[in-house]
Design a protein around this motif. Structure first.
Motif, PDB file in Angstrom:
ATOM      1  N   ALA A   1       0.831  -1.205   0.000  1.00  0.00           N
ATOM      2  CA  ALA A   1       0.000   0.000   0.000  1.00  0.00           C
ATOM      3  C   ALA A   1       0.864   1.253   0.000  1.00  0.00           C
ATOM      4  O   ALA A   1       0.542   2.229  -0.687  1.00  0.00           O
ATOM      5  CB  ALA A   1      -0.928  -0.005   1.207  1.00  0.00           C
ATOM      6  N   GLU A   2       1.957   1.230   0.728  1.00  0.00           N
ATOM      7  CA  GLU A   2       2.864   2.388   0.761  1.00  0.00           C
ATOM      8  C   GLU A   2       3.521   2.592  -0.602  1.00  0.00           C
ATOM      9  O   GLU A   2       3.669   3.724  -1.065  1.00  0.00           O
ATOM     10  CB  GLU A   2       3.924   2.182   1.847  1.00  0.00           C
ATOM     11  CG  GLU A   2       4.783   3.383   2.114  1.00  0.00           C
ATOM     12  CD  GLU A   2       4.068   4.491   2.858  1.00  0.00           C
ATOM     13  OE1 GLU A   2       4.500   5.650   2.722  1.00  0.00           O
ATOM     14  OE2 GLU A   2       3.082   4.214   3.549  1.00  0.00           O
ATOM     15  N   ARG A   3       3.899   1.506  -1.253  1.00  0.00           N
ATOM     16  CA  ARG A   3       4.493   1.606  -2.585  1.00  0.00           C
ATOM     17  C   ARG A   3       3.495   2.161  -3.598  1.00  0.00           C
ATOM     18  O   ARG A   3       3.834   2.989  -4.440  1.00  0.00           O
ATOM     19  CB  ARG A   3       4.975   0.226  -3.047  1.00  0.00           C
ATOM     20  CG  ARG A   3       6.423   0.221  -3.437  1.00  0.00           C
ATOM     21  CD  ARG A   3       6.928  -1.143  -3.844  1.00  0.00           C
ATOM     22  NE  ARG A   3       6.819  -2.086  -2.737  1.00  0.00           N
ATOM     23  CZ  ARG A   3       6.336  -3.311  -2.851  1.00  0.00           C
ATOM     24  NH1 ARG A   3       5.919  -3.759  -4.010  1.00  0.00           N
ATOM     25  NH2 ARG A   3       6.264  -4.110  -1.804  1.00  0.00           N
ATOM     26  N   ASN A   4       2.248   1.693  -3.522  1.00  0.00           N
ATOM     27  CA  ASN A   4       1.219   2.206  -4.424  1.00  0.00           C
ATOM     28  C   ASN A   4       0.937   3.673  -4.162  1.00  0.00           C
ATOM     29  O   ASN A   4       0.698   4.439  -5.100  1.00  0.00           O
ATOM     30  CB  ASN A   4      -0.065   1.387  -4.297  1.00  0.00           C
ATOM     31  CG  ASN A   4       0.089   0.012  -4.900  1.00  0.00           C
ATOM     32  OD1 ASN A   4       0.933  -0.213  -5.763  1.00  0.00           O
ATOM     33  ND2 ASN A   4      -0.709  -0.921  -4.439  1.00  0.00           N
ATOM     34  N   LEU A   5       0.958   4.081  -2.901  1.00  0.00           N
ATOM     35  CA  LEU A   5       0.760   5.485  -2.559  1.00  0.00           C
ATOM     36  C   LEU A   5       1.913   6.333  -3.098  1.00  0.00           C
ATOM     37  O   LEU A   5       1.698   7.433  -3.591  1.00  0.00           O
ATOM     38  CB  LEU A   5       0.631   5.650  -1.045  1.00  0.00           C
ATOM     39  CG  LEU A   5       0.351   7.054  -0.537  1.00  0.00           C
ATOM     40  CD1 LEU A   5      -0.974   7.571  -1.074  1.00  0.00           C
ATOM     41  CD2 LEU A   5       0.342   7.056   0.981  1.00  0.00           C
ATOM     42  N   ASN A   6       3.128   5.803  -3.036  1.00  0.00           N
ATOM     43  CA  ASN A   6       4.281   6.512  -3.599  1.00  0.00           C
ATOM     44  C   ASN A   6       4.126   6.700  -5.105  1.00  0.00           C
ATOM     45  O   ASN A   6       4.372   7.785  -5.629  1.00  0.00           O
ATOM     46  CB  ASN A   6       5.575   5.755  -3.314  1.00  0.00           C
ATOM     47  CG  ASN A   6       5.982   5.837  -1.870  1.00  0.00           C
ATOM     48  OD1 ASN A   6       5.544   6.713  -1.134  1.00  0.00           O
ATOM     49  ND2 ASN A   6       6.812   4.897  -1.446  1.00  0.00           N
ATOM     50  N   ARG A   7       3.717   5.632  -5.799  1.00  0.00           N
ATOM     51  CA  ARG A   7       3.527   5.725  -7.248  1.00  0.00           C
ATOM     52  C   ARG A   7       2.436   6.722  -7.601  1.00  0.00           C
ATOM     53  O   ARG A   7       2.584   7.518  -8.531  1.00  0.00           O
ATOM     54  CB  ARG A   7       3.164   4.356  -7.810  1.00  0.00           C
ATOM     55  CG  ARG A   7       4.304   3.382  -7.800  1.00  0.00           C
ATOM     56  CD  ARG A   7       3.890   2.055  -8.370  1.00  0.00           C
ATOM     57  NE  ARG A   7       4.942   1.079  -8.185  1.00  0.00           N
ATOM     58  CZ  ARG A   7       4.745  -0.181  -7.873  1.00  0.00           C
ATOM     59  NH1 ARG A   7       3.524  -0.630  -7.729  1.00  0.00           N
ATOM     60  NH2 ARG A   7       5.757  -1.000  -7.718  1.00  0.00           N
ATOM     61  N   LEU A   8       1.337   6.667  -6.877  1.00  0.00           N
ATOM     62  CA  LEU A   8       0.221   7.561  -7.141  1.00  0.00           C
ATOM     63  C   LEU A   8       0.619   9.013  -6.883  1.00  0.00           C
ATOM     64  O   LEU A   8       0.247   9.909  -7.647  1.00  0.00           O
ATOM     65  CB  LEU A   8      -0.969   7.163  -6.263  1.00  0.00           C
ATOM     66  CG  LEU A   8      -2.331   7.681  -6.647  1.00  0.00           C
ATOM     67  CD1 LEU A   8      -2.678   7.295  -8.069  1.00  0.00           C
ATOM     68  CD2 LEU A   8      -3.374   7.136  -5.695  1.00  0.00           C
TER      69      LEU A   8
END
Length: 82
Positions: free
Chosen positions: A51-58
């Motif tokens: 979830a943190e990685r996806n938030l970073n990408r977003l």
């Protein structure tokens, strides 16, 4: 050109609000303002690594859209003949 400028300004406002939200959603790393407001306590109930990685990408994608909308507004202002 006026319609394009209105669309770019609307996109800028939307992405600005999203960037504020996404930055505030990030987990505090400690040692900064997050410690001052009680964010220094680590908890295992936070977001997972995925979830943190996806938030970073977003956040990166929205910040790029934000940047290019600013550049677009500048170009429209520069080359408008009115």
């Amino acid at each position: 050109m006026l319609v394009l400028k209105i669309v770019l300004i609307s996109l800028l406002v939307l992405t600005s609000m999203l960037l504020i939200l996404f930055v505030l959603l990030h987990k505090g790393r400690g040692g900064g303002l997050s410690d001052m407001f009680g964010g220094g306590v680590t908890s295992s109930l936070g977001s997972s690594g995925v979830a943190e990685r996806n938030l970073n990408r977003l956040t990166v994608i929205v910040s790029l859209v934000w940047f290019f909308s600013i550049v677009g507004i500048g170009l429209v202002d520069r080359f408008t003949l009115i």
